[in-house]
Design a protein around this motif. Sequence first.
Motif, PDB file in Angstrom:
ATOM      1  N   THR A  85       0.892  -1.139   0.037  1.00 46.01           N
ATOM      2  CA  THR A  85      -0.010   0.020   0.039  1.00 46.01           C
ATOM      3  C   THR A  85       0.895   1.190  -0.006  1.00 46.01           C
ATOM      4  O   THR A  85       1.843   1.127   0.919  1.00 46.01           O
ATOM      5  N   SER A  86       0.839   2.137  -0.994  1.00 44.25           N
ATOM      6  CA  SER A  86       1.381   3.283  -1.029  1.00 44.25           C
ATOM      7  C   SER A  86       0.581   4.549  -1.806  1.00 44.25           C
ATOM      8  O   SER A  86      -0.405   4.176  -2.271  1.00 44.25           O
ATOM      9  N   VAL A  87       1.014   5.710  -1.185  1.00 44.42           N
ATOM     10  CA  VAL A  87       0.545   6.869  -1.960  1.00 44.42           C
ATOM     11  C   VAL A  87       1.739   7.770  -2.624  1.00 44.42           C
ATOM     12  O   VAL A  87       2.819   7.708  -1.868  1.00 44.42           O
ATOM     13  N   VAL A  88       1.561   7.591  -3.863  1.00 46.91           N
ATOM     14  CA  VAL A  88       2.519   8.198  -4.982  1.00 46.91           C
ATOM     15  C   VAL A  88       2.283   9.770  -5.067  1.00 46.91           C
ATOM     16  O   VAL A  88       1.240   9.823  -5.577  1.00 46.91           O
ATOM     17  N   ARG A  89       3.418  10.379  -4.916  1.00 43.38           N
ATOM     18  CA  ARG A  89       3.057  11.829  -5.290  1.00 43.38           C
ATOM     19  C   ARG A  89       3.851  12.405  -6.386  1.00 43.38           C
ATOM     20  O   ARG A  89       4.922  11.593  -6.834  1.00 43.38           O
ATOM     21  N   ARG A  90       3.953  13.751  -6.824  1.00 46.37           N
ATOM     22  CA  ARG A  90       4.621  14.264  -7.794  1.00 46.37           C
ATOM     23  C   ARG A  90       6.196  14.101  -7.475  1.00 46.37           C
ATOM     24  O   ARG A  90       6.453  14.211  -6.288  1.00 46.37           O
ATOM     25  N   PHE A 126       9.463 -13.988 -18.655  1.00 43.86           N
ATOM     26  CA  PHE A 126       8.157 -14.244 -18.032  1.00 43.86           C
ATOM     27  C   PHE A 126       8.057 -15.255 -16.897  1.00 43.86           C
ATOM     28  O   PHE A 126       8.844 -15.889 -16.533  1.00 43.86           O
ATOM     29  N   GLY A 127       6.789 -14.923 -16.228  1.00 44.01           N
ATOM     30  CA  GLY A 127       6.607 -15.890 -15.108  1.00 44.01           C
ATOM     31  C   GLY A 127       7.355 -15.636 -13.797  1.00 44.01           C
ATOM     32  O   GLY A 127       7.546 -16.630 -13.047  1.00 44.01           O
ATOM     33  N   THR A 128       8.321 -14.484 -13.709  1.00 42.10           N
ATOM     34  CA  THR A 128       8.847 -14.347 -12.635  1.00 42.10           C
ATOM     35  C   THR A 128       8.000 -13.753 -11.440  1.00 42.10           C
ATOM     36  O   THR A 128       6.770 -13.668 -11.525  1.00 42.10           O
ATOM     37  N   GLU A 129       8.939 -13.791 -10.187  1.00 39.40           N
ATOM     38  CA  GLU A 129       8.170 -13.104  -8.861  1.00 39.40           C
ATOM     39  C   GLU A 129       7.664 -11.689  -9.121  1.00 39.40           C
ATOM     40  O   GLU A 129       8.380 -10.933  -9.707  1.00 39.40           O
ATOM     41  N   PRO A 130       6.384 -11.488  -8.598  1.00 40.65           N
ATOM     42  CA  PRO A 130       5.991 -10.014  -8.676  1.00 40.65           C
ATOM     43  C   PRO A 130       6.850  -9.199  -7.880  1.00 40.65           C
ATOM     44  O   PRO A 130       7.123  -9.686  -6.768  1.00 40.65           O
ATOM     45  N   GLU A 131       7.128  -7.937  -8.377  1.00 44.24           N
ATOM     46  CA  GLU A 131       8.009  -7.227  -7.421  1.00 44.24           C
ATOM     47  C   GLU A 131       7.226  -5.574  -7.616  1.00 44.24           C
ATOM     48  O   GLU A 131       6.461  -5.203  -8.372  1.00 44.24           O
ATOM     49  N   TYR A 132       7.632  -4.900  -6.280  1.00 45.19           N
ATOM     50  CA  TYR A 132       6.874  -3.622  -6.391  1.00 45.19           C
ATOM     51  C   TYR A 132       7.935  -2.551  -5.526  1.00 45.19           C
ATOM     52  O   TYR A 132       8.708  -3.211  -4.611  1.00 45.19           O
ATOM     53  N   GLU A 133       8.064  -1.401  -6.069  1.00 40.45           N
ATOM     54  CA  GLU A 133       8.948  -0.442  -5.408  1.00 40.45           C
ATOM     55  C   GLU A 133       8.560   0.995  -5.667  1.00 40.45           C
ATOM     56  O   GLU A 133       8.094   1.188  -7.091  1.00 40.45           O
ATOM     57  N   VAL A 134       8.953   1.918  -4.937  1.00 40.54           N
ATOM     58  CA  VAL A 134       8.795   3.243  -5.389  1.00 40.54           C
ATOM     59  C   VAL A 134       9.988   4.131  -4.794  1.00 40.54           C
ATOM     60  O   VAL A 134      10.284   4.047  -3.947  1.00 40.54           O
ATOM     61  N   VAL A 135      10.328   4.830  -5.883  1.00 39.00           N
ATOM     62  CA  VAL A 135      11.426   5.699  -5.609  1.00 39.00           C
ATOM     63  C   VAL A 135      11.119   7.119  -5.255  1.00 39.00           C
ATOM     64  O   VAL A 135      10.353   7.940  -6.315  1.00 39.00           O
ATOM     65  N   ARG A 136      11.280   7.579  -4.280  1.00 38.68           N
ATOM     66  CA  ARG A 136      10.902   8.741  -3.931  1.00 38.68           C
ATOM     67  C   ARG A 136      11.651  10.040  -4.355  1.00 38.68           C
ATOM     68  O   ARG A 136      12.874   9.915  -4.130  1.00 38.68           O
ATOM     69  N   GLY A 137      11.016  11.121  -5.057  1.00 36.93           N
ATOM     70  CA  GLY A 137      11.686  12.252  -5.357  1.00 36.93           C
ATOM     71  C   GLY A 137      12.960  12.198  -6.207  1.00 36.93           C
ATOM     72  O   GLY A 137      14.088  12.368  -5.863  1.00 36.93           O
ATOM     73  N   ILE A 138      12.742  11.316  -7.290  1.00 37.88           N
ATOM     74  CA  ILE A 138      13.877  11.096  -8.154  1.00 37.88           C
ATOM     75  C   ILE A 138      14.406  12.348  -8.646  1.00 37.88           C
ATOM     76  O   ILE A 138      13.962  13.140  -9.271  1.00 37.88           O
ATOM     77  N   ALA A 139      15.860  12.267  -8.837  1.00 37.63           N
ATOM     78  CA  ALA A 139      16.533  13.525  -9.379  1.00 37.63           C
ATOM     79  C   ALA A 139      16.787  13.448 -10.711  1.00 37.63           C
ATOM     80  O   ALA A 139      16.855  12.297 -11.344  1.00 37.63           O
ATOM     81  N   ASP A 140      16.531  14.457 -11.388  1.00 33.91           N
ATOM     82  CA  ASP A 140      16.923  14.688 -12.893  1.00 33.91           C
ATOM     83  C   ASP A 140      18.004  13.775 -13.457  1.00 33.91           C
ATOM     84  O   ASP A 140      18.058  13.299 -14.449  1.00 33.91           O
ATOM     85  N   SER A 141      19.103  13.872 -12.524  1.00 35.98           N
ATOM     86  CA  SER A 141      20.320  13.335 -13.032  1.00 35.98           C
ATOM     87  C   SER A 141      20.453  11.800 -12.645  1.00 35.98           C
ATOM     88  O   SER A 141      21.468  11.121 -13.006  1.00 35.98           O
ATOM     89  N   THR A 142      19.500  11.217 -12.031  1.00 33.89           N
ATOM     90  CA  THR A 142      19.682   9.826 -11.788  1.00 33.89           C
ATOM     91  C   THR A 142      18.700   8.919 -12.689  1.00 33.89           C
ATOM     92  O   THR A 142      17.216   8.930 -12.314  1.00 33.89           O
ATOM     93  N   LEU A 153      14.783   4.777 -17.821  1.00 35.87           N
ATOM     94  CA  LEU A 153      13.917   5.933 -17.634  1.00 35.87           C
ATOM     95  C   LEU A 153      14.708   6.974 -17.081  1.00 35.87           C
ATOM     96  O   LEU A 153      15.301   7.283 -16.309  1.00 35.87           O
ATOM     97  N   HIS A 154      14.758   8.256 -18.027  1.00 37.73           N
ATOM     98  CA  HIS A 154      15.269   9.629 -17.735  1.00 37.73           C
ATOM     99  C   HIS A 154      14.249  10.563 -17.388  1.00 37.73           C
ATOM    100  O   HIS A 154      13.289  10.885 -18.149  1.00 37.73           O
ATOM    101  N   VAL A 155      14.264  11.256 -16.371  1.00 40.63           N
ATOM    102  CA  VAL A 155      13.201  12.485 -16.073  1.00 40.63           C
ATOM    103  C   VAL A 155      14.049  13.478 -16.300  1.00 40.63           C
ATOM    104  O   VAL A 155      15.336  13.977 -15.633  1.00 40.63           O
ATOM    105  N   ARG A 156      13.494  14.432 -16.991  1.00 37.60           N
ATOM    106  CA  ARG A 156      14.263  15.866 -17.149  1.00 37.60           C
ATOM    107  C   ARG A 156      13.225  17.083 -16.823  1.00 37.60           C
ATOM    108  O   ARG A 156      12.325  17.001 -17.407  1.00 37.60           O
ATOM    109  N   ARG A 157      13.509  17.706 -15.825  1.00 40.04           N
ATOM    110  CA  ARG A 157      12.700  18.995 -15.387  1.00 40.04           C
ATOM    111  C   ARG A 157      13.461  20.345 -15.817  1.00 40.04           C
ATOM    112  O   ARG A 157      14.541  20.338 -15.069  1.00 40.04           O
TER     113      ARG A 157
END
Length: 224
Positions: A85-90, A126-142, A153-157
């Motif tokens: 259970t998670s709340v994901v934000r901007r 295919f058929g692997t174990e389910p996984e879940y993660e949240v990376v909080r406040g990812i940096a543009d350079s990461t 995935l690259h995020v650019r602001r």
Amino acid sequence: MAQTVWRGEDRYRGGDQQAGIDTWHAFSFSGFYDPDNVGFGLLVACNEERLAPGAGFAEHPHRDVEIVTWVVEGELEHRDSAGHTSVVRRGDVQRLGAGSGVRHTERNAGDGPLRFIQMWLVPGSFGTEPEYEVVRGIADSTPFALPRTEAVLHVRRLADGERTAVPQAPFVYVHVARGRALLDGVALREGDAVRLTGGEAGELRAEGGAELLLWEMHAEPVYG
């Protein structure tokens, strides 16, 4: 480098407006099917979701897909059958690796509008174990290297006039989540996307500020 620009207004519109769900699909999805637009590289879905307060998706299953979610504004609540259970934000990146199978729900947990970009990619196995993660406040350079795939995935602001290089890869997908930008002189607005092949370098420049999602992909799906 070959490029195809897909304008935001040309995406397929779905969802359930009466239930407070407005969805814009970049690829064939659900009741929309175009045999010439079923995916790009490892990416098979890029959905912009807008949910009214309290609105959401009832519990539903996924299997053998990597689901990456980027919240543009608001608060997204995630619950799944594995007990997460998670709340994901901007600024957060959420990843649900469905693997052999998982069920989940998503809803607007805030008092205001929720807008998020949800992207589905085909894993390398295919058929692997389910996984879940949240990376909080990812940096543009990461860069976020998506496990079990050959995708990053690259995020650019970017501030007005700020520039960034486009990753070099066989497949690159650029999505404008917010604002405006120029890609080698081509004007892009919020909701627009560009599909690039050929592996050559390019450059993006913000016009008045921009938030960009760039997928660097080094493979296509292999089934069976």
